[in-house]
Design a protein around this motif. Structure first.
Motif, short mmCIF file in Angstrom:
data_model
loop_
_atom_site.label_atom_id
_atom_site.label_comp_id
_atom_site.label_asym_id
_atom_site.label_seq_id
_atom_site.Cartn_x
_atom_site.Cartn_y
_atom_site.Cartn_z
N ALA A 111 -0.35 -6.49 -8.05
CA ALA A 111 -1.62 -7.20 -7.88
C ALA A 111 -1.38 -8.64 -7.43
O ALA A 111 -2.06 -9.14 -6.52
N ILE A 141 -9.05 -8.30 -8.17
CA ILE A 141 -8.40 -6.99 -8.13
C ILE A 141 -8.30 -6.44 -9.54
O ILE A 141 -8.02 -7.17 -10.50
N SER A 161 -10.99 -3.68 -5.10
CA SER A 161 -9.58 -3.39 -4.89
C SER A 161 -8.93 -3.10 -6.24
O SER A 161 -9.32 -3.68 -7.26
N GLU A 201 -6.79 -1.36 -1.28
CA GLU A 201 -7.46 -2.60 -0.90
C GLU A 201 -8.87 -2.31 -0.43
O GLU A 201 -9.10 -1.50 0.46
N SER A 223 -10.85 -8.04 -2.50
CA SER A 223 -9.65 -8.87 -2.32
C SER A 223 -9.32 -9.13 -0.85
O SER A 223 -8.24 -9.60 -0.54
#
Length: 393
Positions: A110, A216, A233, A273, A277
């Motif tokens: 991350a 995230i 994400s 993704e 993000s």
């Protein structure tokens, strides 16, 4: 004579994608090995505590993140394999065969994802009751170690326990914390559930995600991924691999074989993704506002003139700003946003393709097919089939 099947109990609360995927991995091993197993699991996929005292089968695979369950099982004289958190302190591991999700790799994936976007300051949103959820504490500590190693400014907030009674109060406190973070901060949430809190708070506080704050989560929770306007994400655990390895270990133990490596730590390997993000280091406030308007109104079939009306700028002025910041036109940004949204819906839902075009703002289904053919080299149906095939691997 047919060999008597092993009787195995699976003790998991499969209300989370984490546990469900572990159970899937166990099933994959049983099929791949052609093992003769009778598997006991509660009909409603919860841990029934009385199973522990009454179970007289041959073995157990259990969720050792449930600390009370783990403590009870360690007193049971039976082949048991635990599945749960990794620990920075080796002494925390139980002295039985154990398969762990690698918390360090989860947080580092991350972090690297956000860092690669150009983010240089970070925050972590965890859980308050870390004493009963040690995996949350381990991820928080992994985050702090990374921040110390690379010298980043960072903030940590555990928040409050969320319930229907305290929901409004806890969201207000979270909002207070979020508003204090500098723009351009990347937030790692300990789970997707906590990440959704952040997305809702940002939406209600006019904080633009991902331009003001990039977010995230962890788990790649499929069931609840569409409960927020901004798609999330997320880091995905290798849960099926964990379940497969745990089952393999138990099978070997039941057969009287020696387990050379009684502890397996399985790293996370993949990030999904999505919009939350997709951060770009953009300075021009007009471009930031334009991007936010495009993302939140793309389904309305907007065109360039809608963006100009919203920003109250001339086309030449805003086009120049887009070229300076992004290197392409407003029309190109609208086109990419619409196509990316269609791809996301096709790859992560079972919504009929005949409904997808209008959800993304395409004027007709035929037009969406034309766009996919030109840009993706395949039809929307072929794209969905290819993505589902890759995810199954």
């Amino acid at each position: 004579m047919r060999k008597k099947p092993y009787r195995i109990a699976l003790l998991f609360n499969a209300n989370k994608v984490y546990d469900r995927d572990i159970i899937s991995g166990i099933g994959e091993y049983i099929h791949a090995s052609n093992a003769s197993w009778d598997v006991y699991i509660e009909d409603d996929f919860v841990i029934a505590k009385d199973v522990i005292s009454h179970w007289s089968g041959d073995g157990i695979i259990a969720d050792f993140d449930d600390l009370e369950l783990a403590k009870t099982l360690l007193r049971k004289d039976m082949p048991i394999v635990g599945i749960g958190s990794s620990y920075h302190d080796e002494r925390m591991y139980p002295e039985i065969p154990y398969v762990a999700t690698d918390n360090d790799s989860v947080v580092e994936l991350a972090y690297k994802h956000l860092k690669d976007k150009g983010i240089t300051q970070f925050a972590f949103y965890g859980l308050p009751d870390v004493e009963s959820k040690l995996w949350s504490y381990e991820r928080e500590q992994a985050f702090k170690r990374l921040m110390k190693k690379y010298g980043h400014d960072h903030w940590v907030y555990r928040g409050l326990r969320s319930s229907s009674k305290t929901w409004e109060y806890s969201m207000h406190r979270l909002s207070d914390w979020v508003k204090q973070l500098p723009k351009g901060t990347g937030i790692i949430a300990v789970t997707d559930a906590r990440a959704r809190h952040l997305l809702q708070v940002c939406d209600n506080s006019d904080i633009i995600v991902p331009d003001d704050l990039a977010i995230i989560g962890v788990d790649n929770e499929r069931v609840a991924r569409h409960l927020t306007r901004v798609s999330l994400s997320s880091v995905e655990h290798s849960c099926r691999k964990m379940g497969f390895n745990a089952c393999k270990m138990l099978h070997k133990k039941l057969e009287g074989g020696e387990i050379k490596n009684s502890r397996i730590v399985v790293p996370a390997t993949r990030i999904f993704e999505r919009q939350s993000s997709s951060y770009q280091a953009i300075q021009d406030p007009s471009v930031i506002k334009s991007l936010h308007y495009i993302r939140t109104h793309i389904k309305d079939g907007i065109k360039v003139y809608h963006v100009l009306d919203e920003l109250r700028l001339s086309r030449s002025n805003l086009e120049m700003r887009f070229k300076n910041e992004l290197g392409h036109t407003i029309h190109h940004e609208i086109h990419n946003t619409r196509l990316n949204m269609a791809c996301s819906i096709l790859s992560s839902t079972e919504i009929p393709i005949s409904d997808v075009f209008s959800m993304c703002g395409y004027p007709s289904l035929q037009y969406m097919y034309s766009v996919f053919s030109k840009n993706m080299g395949m039809t929307p149906k072929e794209y969905r089939k290819a993505k589902l095939s890759n995810e199954a691997l």
